[in-house]
Design a protein around this motif. Structure first.
Motif, PDB file in Angstrom:
ATOM      1  N   PHE A   4       0.826  -1.202   0.000  1.00  0.00           N
ATOM      2  CA  PHE A   4       0.000   0.000   0.000  1.00  0.00           C
ATOM      3  C   PHE A   4       0.867   1.261   0.000  1.00  0.00           C
ATOM      4  N   HIS A   5       2.113   1.145   0.433  1.00  0.00           N
ATOM      5  CA  HIS A   5       3.020   2.288   0.490  1.00  0.00           C
ATOM      6  C   HIS A   5       3.849   2.425  -0.772  1.00  0.00           C
ATOM      7  N   ASP A   6       3.745   1.474  -1.668  1.00  0.00           N
ATOM      8  CA  ASP A   6       4.577   1.453  -2.869  1.00  0.00           C
ATOM      9  C   ASP A   6       3.846   2.117  -4.030  1.00  0.00           C
ATOM     10  N   PRO A   7       4.268   3.339  -4.413  1.00  0.00           N
ATOM     11  CA  PRO A   7       3.570   4.022  -5.505  1.00  0.00           C
ATOM     12  C   PRO A   7       3.710   3.302  -6.849  1.00  0.00           C
ATOM     13  N   ALA A   8       4.643   2.365  -6.951  1.00  0.00           N
ATOM     14  CA  ALA A   8       4.821   1.636  -8.204  1.00  0.00           C
ATOM     15  C   ALA A   8       3.963   0.376  -8.270  1.00  0.00           C
ATOM     16  N   SER A   9       3.237   0.067  -7.171  1.00  0.00           N
ATOM     17  CA  SER A   9       2.418  -1.146  -7.195  1.00  0.00           C
ATOM     18  C   SER A   9       1.228  -0.956  -8.135  1.00  0.00           C
ATOM     19  N   PRO A  10       0.820  -2.029  -8.812  1.00  0.00           N
ATOM     20  CA  PRO A  10      -0.323  -1.920  -9.739  1.00  0.00           C
ATOM     21  C   PRO A  10      -1.626  -1.748  -8.966  1.00  0.00           C
ATOM     22  N   ALA A  11      -2.670  -1.351  -9.662  1.00  0.00           N
ATOM     23  CA  ALA A  11      -3.992  -1.215  -9.056  1.00  0.00           C
ATOM     24  C   ALA A  11      -4.450  -2.575  -8.539  1.00  0.00           C
ATOM     25  N   GLU A  12      -5.276  -2.549  -7.522  1.00  0.00           N
ATOM     26  CA  GLU A  12      -5.836  -3.783  -6.974  1.00  0.00           C
ATOM     27  C   GLU A  12      -6.782  -4.424  -7.993  1.00  0.00           C
ATOM     28  N   THR A  13      -7.204  -5.639  -7.696  1.00  0.00           N
ATOM     29  CA  THR A  13      -8.150  -6.370  -8.528  1.00  0.00           C
ATOM     30  C   THR A  13      -9.416  -5.547  -8.713  1.00  0.00           C
ATOM     31  N   THR A  14     -10.000  -5.597  -9.886  1.00  0.00           N
ATOM     32  CA  THR A  14     -11.221  -4.866 -10.190  1.00  0.00           C
ATOM     33  C   THR A  14     -12.357  -5.322  -9.272  1.00  0.00           C
ATOM     34  N   ILE A  15     -13.117  -4.343  -8.762  1.00  0.00           N
ATOM     35  CA  ILE A  15     -14.294  -4.625  -7.937  1.00  0.00           C
ATOM     36  C   ILE A  15     -15.507  -3.976  -8.596  1.00  0.00           C
ATOM     37  N   ASP A  16     -16.691  -4.380  -8.158  1.00  0.00           N
ATOM     38  CA  ASP A  16     -17.876  -3.707  -8.691  1.00  0.00           C
ATOM     39  C   ASP A  16     -18.226  -2.517  -7.800  1.00  0.00           C
ATOM     40  N   PHE A  17     -19.095  -1.651  -8.297  1.00  0.00           N
ATOM     41  CA  PHE A  17     -19.423  -0.407  -7.612  1.00  0.00           C
ATOM     42  C   PHE A  17     -20.041  -0.668  -6.240  1.00  0.00           C
ATOM     43  N   ASP A  18     -20.804  -1.750  -6.094  1.00  0.00           N
ATOM     44  CA  ASP A  18     -21.423  -2.062  -4.802  1.00  0.00           C
ATOM     45  C   ASP A  18     -20.368  -2.323  -3.726  1.00  0.00           C
ATOM     46  N   ALA A  19     -19.246  -2.925  -4.113  1.00  0.00           N
ATOM     47  CA  ALA A  19     -18.165  -3.158  -3.146  1.00  0.00           C
ATOM     48  C   ALA A  19     -17.603  -1.821  -2.659  1.00  0.00           C
ATOM     49  N   PHE A  20     -17.438  -0.870  -3.566  1.00  0.00           N
ATOM     50  CA  PHE A  20     -16.977   0.469  -3.187  1.00  0.00           C
ATOM     51  C   PHE A  20     -17.966   1.119  -2.228  1.00  0.00           C
ATOM     52  N   LEU A  21     -19.261   1.018  -2.543  1.00  0.00           N
ATOM     53  CA  LEU A  21     -20.278   1.645  -1.699  1.00  0.00           C
ATOM     54  C   LEU A  21     -20.343   1.031  -0.299  1.00  0.00           C
ATOM     55  N   ALA A  22     -19.869  -0.187  -0.148  1.00  0.00           N
ATOM     56  CA  ALA A  22     -19.879  -0.838   1.162  1.00  0.00           C
ATOM     57  C   ALA A  22     -18.910  -0.169   2.134  1.00  0.00           C
ATOM     58  N   VAL A  23     -17.895   0.517   1.617  1.00  0.00           N
ATOM     59  CA  VAL A  23     -16.938   1.225   2.472  1.00  0.00           C
ATOM     60  C   VAL A  23     -17.459   2.646   2.663  1.00  0.00           C
ATOM     61  N   ASP A  24     -17.851   2.962   3.888  1.00  0.00           N
ATOM     62  CA  ASP A  24     -18.467   4.252   4.200  1.00  0.00           C
ATOM     63  C   ASP A  24     -17.380   5.232   4.670  1.00  0.00           C
ATOM     64  N   ILE A  25     -16.967   6.133   3.770  1.00  0.00           N
ATOM     65  CA  ILE A  25     -15.925   7.114   4.065  1.00  0.00           C
ATOM     66  C   ILE A  25     -16.594   8.470   4.255  1.00  0.00           C
ATOM     67  N   ARG A  26     -16.375   9.070   5.421  1.00  0.00           N
ATOM     68  CA  ARG A  26     -17.010  10.339   5.769  1.00  0.00           C
ATOM     69  C   ARG A  26     -15.969  11.374   6.191  1.00  0.00           C
ATOM     70  N   ILE A  27     -16.399  12.634   6.163  1.00  0.00           N
ATOM     71  CA  ILE A  27     -15.589  13.749   6.643  1.00  0.00           C
ATOM     72  C   ILE A  27     -16.045  14.121   8.042  1.00  0.00           C
ATOM     73  N   GLY A  28     -15.075  14.399   8.886  1.00  0.00           N
ATOM     74  CA  GLY A  28     -15.371  14.880  10.228  1.00  0.00           C
ATOM     75  C   GLY A  28     -14.336  15.915  10.635  1.00  0.00           C
ATOM     76  N   THR A  29     -14.636  16.626  11.694  1.00  0.00           N
ATOM     77  CA  THR A  29     -13.726  17.645  12.214  1.00  0.00           C
ATOM     78  C   THR A  29     -13.121  17.159  13.521  1.00  0.00           C
ATOM     79  N   VAL A  30     -11.808  17.257  13.632  1.00  0.00           N
ATOM     80  CA  VAL A  30     -11.110  16.861  14.854  1.00  0.00           C
ATOM     81  C   VAL A  30     -11.481  17.856  15.955  1.00  0.00           C
ATOM     82  N   VAL A  31     -12.053  17.347  17.050  1.00  0.00           N
ATOM     83  CA  VAL A  31     -12.441  18.199  18.170  1.00  0.00           C
ATOM     84  C   VAL A  31     -11.528  18.013  19.380  1.00  0.00           C
ATOM     85  N   ALA A  32     -10.749  16.933  19.393  1.00  0.00           N
ATOM     86  CA  ALA A  32      -9.770  16.702  20.451  1.00  0.00           C
ATOM     87  C   ALA A  32      -8.660  15.815  19.898  1.00  0.00           C
TER      88      ALA A  32
END
Length: 123
Positions: A4-32
């Motif tokens: 994951f730290h190697d910028p020369a590594s190839p892209a991961e195996t192709t996934i479908d859009f539903d797999a992407f949607l399963a990962v819930d990435i949100r924005i928040g503000t650091v309060v502490a």
């Protein structure tokens, strides 16, 4: 170095859009933010406000190379909010704060270049 730290590594195996949607990435503000000296690797304990839908969650982030706790307050960060909580020593990390490795493999936080409402979901 992990692939994951190697910028020369190839892209991961192709996934479908539903797999992407399963990962819930949100924005928040650091309060502490505070040092986490009990962690095996240097880390900072973050408390992040993700807005009324998700609320406030905690995260242990290995970001001590580029960040100090006092500089993180008020900063927006991206995090995966639907992983199971993970016990890290005496601390329960509830979300995975996201970043990219710099040339030395140290974490640089991922954040929007303009402010967005807390709880906004990545799409």
């Amino acid at each position: 170095m992990h692939k994951f730290h190697d910028p020369a590594s190839p892209a991961e195996t192709t996934i479908d859009f539903d797999a992407f949607l399963a990962v819930d990435i949100r924005i928040g503000t650091v309060v502490a933010a505070e040092p986490f000296p009990q962690a095996r690797k240097p880390a900072i304990k973050l408390t992040i406000d993700f807005g009324p839908g998700i609320g406030t969650k905690r995260s242990s982030a290995q970001i001590t190379r580029h960040y100090q706790p006092e500089t993180l307050i008020g900063r927006q960060v991206a995090a995966v909010v639907n992983f199971a909580p993970r016990q890290i020593g005496p601390f329960m990390s509830e979300v995975l704060t996201l970043g990219f490795p710099d040339d030395a493999g140290e974490v640089v936080l991922f954040a929007p270049d303009q402010g967005v409402p807390n709880g906004s979901r990545l799409f």
